[in-house]
Design an enzyme around this catalytic site. Structure first.
Site, PDB file in Angstrom:
ATOM      1  N   MET A 233      -9.568  -3.060   8.167  1.00  0.00           N
ATOM      2  CA  MET A 233      -9.204  -3.745   9.408  1.00  0.00           C
ATOM      3  C   MET A 233      -8.386  -2.915  10.402  1.00  0.00           C
ATOM      4  SD  MET A 233      -8.408  -7.482   7.660  1.00  0.00           S
ATOM      5  CE  MET A 233      -8.213  -8.353   9.205  1.00  0.00           C
ATOM      6  N   GLU A 234      -8.198  -1.622  10.148  1.00  0.00           N
ATOM      7  CA  GLU A 234      -7.330  -0.827  11.040  1.00  0.00           C
ATOM      8  C   GLU A 234      -7.870   0.537  11.455  1.00  0.00           C
ATOM      9  OE1 GLU A 234      -6.176  -1.792   7.924  1.00  0.00           O
ATOM     10  OE2 GLU A 234      -5.166  -3.642   8.538  1.00  0.00           O
TER      11      GLU A 234
ATOM     12  N   GLY B 167     -12.482  -2.885   1.272  1.00  0.00           N
ATOM     13  CA  GLY B 167     -13.547  -3.506   0.497  1.00  0.00           C
ATOM     14  C   GLY B 167     -14.729  -2.539   0.398  1.00  0.00           C
TER      15      GLY B 167
ATOM     16  N   GLU C 239       0.811  -1.219   0.000  1.00  0.00           N
ATOM     17  CA  GLU C 239       0.000   0.000   0.000  1.00  0.00           C
ATOM     18  C   GLU C 239       0.842   1.265   0.000  1.00  0.00           C
ATOM     19  OE1 GLU C 239      -3.978  -1.314   2.431  1.00  0.00           O
ATOM     20  OE2 GLU C 239      -2.147  -1.138   3.602  1.00  0.00           O
TER      21      GLU C 239
ATOM     22  N   ASP D  35     -11.588  -4.125  -3.630  1.00  0.00           N
ATOM     23  CA  ASP D  35     -12.473  -5.279  -3.848  1.00  0.00           C
ATOM     24  C   ASP D  35     -13.844  -4.896  -3.343  1.00  0.00           C
ATOM     25  OD1 ASP D  35     -12.838  -6.390  -0.887  1.00  0.00           O
ATOM     26  OD2 ASP D  35     -10.762  -5.761  -1.106  1.00  0.00           O
TER      27      ASP D  35
HETATM   28  N1  SAH Z   1      -2.297 -10.317   3.163  1.00  0.00           N
HETATM   29  C1  SAH Z   1      -3.423 -11.126   3.520  1.00  0.00           C
HETATM   30  C2  SAH Z   1      -4.464 -10.426   4.328  1.00  0.00           C
HETATM   31  C3  SAH Z   1      -4.878  -9.083   3.837  1.00  0.00           C
HETATM   32  S1  SAH Z   1      -6.079  -8.444   4.913  1.00  0.00           S
HETATM   33  C4  SAH Z   1      -4.012 -11.762   2.254  1.00  0.00           C
HETATM   34  O1  SAH Z   1      -3.334 -11.822   1.278  1.00  0.00           O
HETATM   35  O2  SAH Z   1      -5.159 -12.182   2.260  1.00  0.00           O
HETATM   36  C5  SAH Z   1      -6.697  -7.106   3.970  1.00  0.00           C
HETATM   37  C6  SAH Z   1      -6.042  -5.758   4.208  1.00  0.00           C
HETATM   38  O3  SAH Z   1      -6.619  -4.833   3.313  1.00  0.00           O
HETATM   39  C7  SAH Z   1      -6.309  -5.196   5.599  1.00  0.00           C
HETATM   40  O4  SAH Z   1      -5.217  -4.412   6.001  1.00  0.00           O
HETATM   41  C8  SAH Z   1      -7.598  -4.369   5.415  1.00  0.00           C
HETATM   42  O5  SAH Z   1      -7.518  -3.119   6.075  1.00  0.00           O
HETATM   43  C9  SAH Z   1      -7.727  -4.132   3.903  1.00  0.00           C
HETATM   44  N2  SAH Z   1      -8.920  -4.696   3.237  1.00  0.00           N
HETATM   45  C10 SAH Z   1      -9.077  -4.697   1.881  1.00  0.00           C
HETATM   46  N3  SAH Z   1     -10.222  -5.309   1.536  1.00  0.00           N
HETATM   47  C11 SAH Z   1     -10.807  -5.737   2.685  1.00  0.00           C
HETATM   48  C12 SAH Z   1     -12.003  -6.468   2.960  1.00  0.00           C
HETATM   49  N4  SAH Z   1     -12.799  -6.907   1.978  1.00  0.00           N
HETATM   50  N5  SAH Z   1     -12.300  -6.757   4.266  1.00  0.00           N
HETATM   51  C13 SAH Z   1     -11.478  -6.343   5.252  1.00  0.00           C
HETATM   52  N6  SAH Z   1     -10.335  -5.664   5.044  1.00  0.00           N
HETATM   53  C14 SAH Z   1      -9.981  -5.341   3.771  1.00  0.00           C
END
Ligand code: SAH
Length: 255
Positions: A196-197, A79, A13, A220
């Site tokens: 998530m933060e 998201g 990011e 997403d």
């Molecule tokens: N690296 C791991 C986890 C990523 S968690 C993996 O590859 O799956 C997702 C990160 O992006 C978090 O820091 C959150 O703040 C953000 N994020 C993006 N889309 C999200 C969603 N649909 N739900 C929750 N957090 C999301």
């Protein structure tokens, strides 16, 4: 003098901004690398918080206690929940809520116990600065539909990316099913996006009385395709947004 913290959860990011901080002083605290130096001529501390509310709160606390920062910015991906928050759009937070906070029946659902609050507001002036920067960058077409398309973001090819402002939800869950996303939308219809933060940083900044602002690019739609979309977006596009919007943000600031 203003000392601004710039925080993202993950390297992807903030990669382009971190590259600009290569010559900065590095301090390792609590397992995190804090880069202290100048960005576009302004005094900053740049750090990756890691993922989730606790990691974000720890990072924010160290920034405030050890690095004496006077303003806090978070930039990252999220998201999209509301229909208008499409992949490639930017959401600037006016307030945050922890969607997984629930001490009912002792306290109302979502209320942080003993605060009497569920919504934590961002700083109006700092948020306005960030919103102006995001709008300028998107309007200039720096990150327009064709750019996103070139990066493989198929969803983005038919619309010009837009800036939205409003409520962002945070929780310790990667929301990646249509069912869960719909549950959140029904429970909290005014929410634009989920991550998530942010709410954790907002709560820490509230405690310390330090201005906080945050922006999230929609990576997403928090649905069944979220995982694949998220990975593609962070790998290919996310850091371009942060770098371009922060560069614009600093052009408006007095040194
Ligand atoms: N690296 C791991 C986890 C990523 S968690 C993996 O590859 O799956 C997702 C990160 O992006 C978090 O820091 C959150 O703040 C953000 N994020 C993006 N889309 C999200 C969603 N649909 N739900 C929750 N957090 C999301």
């Amino acid at each position: 003098m203003t000392r601004l913290a710039i925080v993202s959860a993950m390297h992807e990011e903030l990669a382009a901004v971190l590259a600009l901080m290569a010559g900065a002083q590095q301090h390792r605290v609590a397992g995190r690398e804090f880069a202290v130096g100048k960005l576009h001529g302004h005094e900053v501390v740049v750090v990756l918080s890691r993922i989730g509310k606790v990691a974000a709160a720890t990072t924010a606390t160290v920034l405030l206690e050890r690095f004496g920062i006077s303003q806090m910015l978070f930039t990252g991906v999220a998201g999209g929940l509301a229909a208008q928050a499409r992949v490639g759009d930017v959401v600037v937070a006016t307030e945050f809520l922890q969607h997984d906070m629930d001490a009912a029946p002792l306290f109302p659902t979502y209320e942080v116990p003993l605060y009497g609050l569920s919504h934590f507001k961002t700083d109006a002036a700092l948020t306005a600065e960030l919103e102006l920067a995001a709008e300028t960058v998107l309007q200039r077409g720096l990150l327009d539909a064709s750019t996103l398309h070139a990066f493989g973001m198929q969803q983005a090819q038919t619309h010009q990316a837009q800036t939205h402002r409003g409520l962002i939800l945070s929780g310790d869950r990667f929301v990646s099913t249509r069912a869960e996303s719909q549950r959140l939308q029904q429970a909290l219809p005014e929410a634009l996006a989920v991550e998530m933060e942010g709410a954790a940083v907002a709560q820490v900044c509230h405690d310390f009385g330090v201005p906080f602002a945050a922006l999230r690019t929609i990576s997403d739609r928090a649905d069944d395709d979220a995982h694949a979309d998220f990975l593609k977006f962070v790998e290919r596009v996310a850091s371009r947004y942060s770098a371009a919007i922060l560069a614009q943000f600093f052009t408006h600031r007095a040194r």
